[in-house]
Design an enzyme around this catalytic site. Sequence first.
Site, PDB file in Angstrom:
ATOM      1  N   GLU A  73      -7.042   4.071   7.601  1.00  0.00           N
ATOM      2  CA  GLU A  73      -6.939   5.516   7.369  1.00  0.00           C
ATOM      3  C   GLU A  73      -8.218   6.066   6.740  1.00  0.00           C
ATOM      4  OE1 GLU A  73      -3.152   5.316   5.392  1.00  0.00           O
ATOM      5  OE2 GLU A  73      -2.311   4.656   7.308  1.00  0.00           O
ATOM      6  N   GLY A 111       1.737   1.834  10.862  1.00  0.00           N
ATOM      7  CA  GLY A 111       2.646   2.979  10.816  1.00  0.00           C
ATOM      8  C   GLY A 111       3.247   3.357  12.154  1.00  0.00           C
ATOM      9  N   HIS A 120      -9.740   0.584   4.593  1.00  0.00           N
ATOM     10  CA  HIS A 120      -8.433   0.749   5.252  1.00  0.00           C
ATOM     11  C   HIS A 120      -8.608   1.635   6.484  1.00  0.00           C
ATOM     12  CE1 HIS A 120      -4.333   2.142   5.972  1.00  0.00           C
ATOM     13  NE2 HIS A 120      -3.964   1.013   5.389  1.00  0.00           N
ATOM     14  N   ASN A 163       0.859  -1.184   0.000  1.00  0.00           N
ATOM     15  CA  ASN A 163       0.000   0.000   0.000  1.00  0.00           C
ATOM     16  C   ASN A 163       0.896   1.235   0.000  1.00  0.00           C
ATOM     17  OD1 ASN A 163      -1.870   1.989   0.403  1.00  0.00           O
ATOM     18  ND2 ASN A 163      -2.341   1.435   2.530  1.00  0.00           N
ATOM     19  N   LYS A 205       0.020   4.232  -0.220  1.00  0.00           N
ATOM     20  CA  LYS A 205      -0.669   5.393   0.366  1.00  0.00           C
ATOM     21  C   LYS A 205      -0.506   6.628  -0.552  1.00  0.00           C
ATOM     22  CE  LYS A 205       0.169   3.337   4.844  1.00  0.00           C
ATOM     23  NZ  LYS A 205      -0.103   3.420   6.248  1.00  0.00           N
ATOM     24  N   SER A 225       2.910  -2.514  10.466  1.00  0.00           N
ATOM     25  CA  SER A 225       4.352  -2.440  10.770  1.00  0.00           C
ATOM     26  C   SER A 225       5.116  -3.707  10.406  1.00  0.00           C
ATOM     27  CB  SER A 225       4.561  -2.077  12.243  1.00  0.00           C
ATOM     28  OG  SER A 225       4.085  -0.763  12.484  1.00  0.00           O
ATOM     29  N   GLU A 245      -5.791  -5.714  10.102  1.00  0.00           N
ATOM     30  CA  GLU A 245      -4.839  -4.639  10.358  1.00  0.00           C
ATOM     31  C   GLU A 245      -5.224  -3.913  11.643  1.00  0.00           C
ATOM     32  OE1 GLU A 245      -2.577  -3.361   6.653  1.00  0.00           O
ATOM     33  OE2 GLU A 245      -4.360  -2.133   6.750  1.00  0.00           O
TER      34      GLU A 245
HETATM   35  C1  PEP Z   1      -1.027  -0.202   5.737  1.00  0.00           C
HETATM   36  O1  PEP Z   1      -1.011   0.935   5.290  1.00  0.00           O
HETATM   37  O2  PEP Z   1      -1.919  -0.988   5.393  1.00  0.00           O
HETATM   38  C2  PEP Z   1       0.008  -0.604   6.684  1.00  0.00           C
HETATM   39  C3  PEP Z   1      -0.061  -1.799   7.225  1.00  0.00           C
HETATM   40  O3  PEP Z   1       0.992   0.316   6.959  1.00  0.00           O
HETATM   41  P1  PEP Z   1       2.394   0.039   7.708  1.00  0.00           P
HETATM   42  O4  PEP Z   1       2.976  -1.217   7.104  1.00  0.00           O
HETATM   43  O5  PEP Z   1       3.211   1.237   7.440  1.00  0.00           O
HETATM   44  O6  PEP Z   1       2.094  -0.181   9.158  1.00  0.00           O
END
Ligand code: PEP
Length: 249
Positions: free
Chosen positions: A98, A174, A96, A9, A11, A210, A168
């Site tokens: 976000e 993040g 997601h 992703n 973003k 992460s 997630e």
């Molecule tokens: C994501 O954006 O779905 C995600 C898991 O981000 P990160 O790996 O940066 O935690």
Amino acid sequence: MRDLLFAANWKMNLGPDDARAYMKTFRARYNRHERREAWFFPPAVSLEAAAQAARERADLLVGVQDIHWEPKGAFTGAISAPLAAQAGAKAALIGHSERRHVFGETDEDTRKKLTAALAAGLVPMLCVGETLAERDAGHTLAVVNRQLSGALGALDGAALARVIIAYEPVWAIGTGRNATPQDAGAVHKEIRSWLTARGVPRSRVLYGGSVNLKNIAELLAERELDGVLVGGASLDPEAWAQLVQAPAT
Ligand code: PEP
């Protein structure tokens, strides 16, 4: 050996020129591996560039990060599933964290978006996961079940079988703090039993939050994980190519 899916992703990073350069480097560093797929979710403006660069490689696929549920019309700034498909998307991220927590997306919105993705022939990747407060209150499974029911509750088995779930936890995205493989595995089991109860015994469930080069091998050792959805650690094509080749049993 099992099938594994590695989803990147990007973003709000990597415009069309960056996407072309990224995919060139990635393709140079990553040759097809048996039973592995790498999916890319670029920003909408880079969909076509990324999809072009992924052509002729059946193991590489491009998806859109967000869609509106209407197919077309007066929705300035929005992108529909058919428009994303025309730009080369084969999949869509839905719900997601976000989108849910920064843009206020509701379970009902995820239901409408997921239905629209299916109607346009896109593979929906539904993201579910609890906040830290919900986890601390012991509500993780209740939240995940609510999000599954909200987005998927009205679908029949045939439609459900086309959906991929990404677990997630919001507190892990993040933040540099990932769920333990055991914790993720327990939630994945719950997700699978939700789907099994609705006639889908074989489903793909990814973990996200992460994930990086240091923890990928340990996470993949947990057999409940069918792969990973990765944000930050997918932005460098060389590191991402390494991650997609991580050892797994
Ligand atoms: C994501 O954006 O779905 C995600 C898991 O981000 P990160 O790996 O940066 O935690």
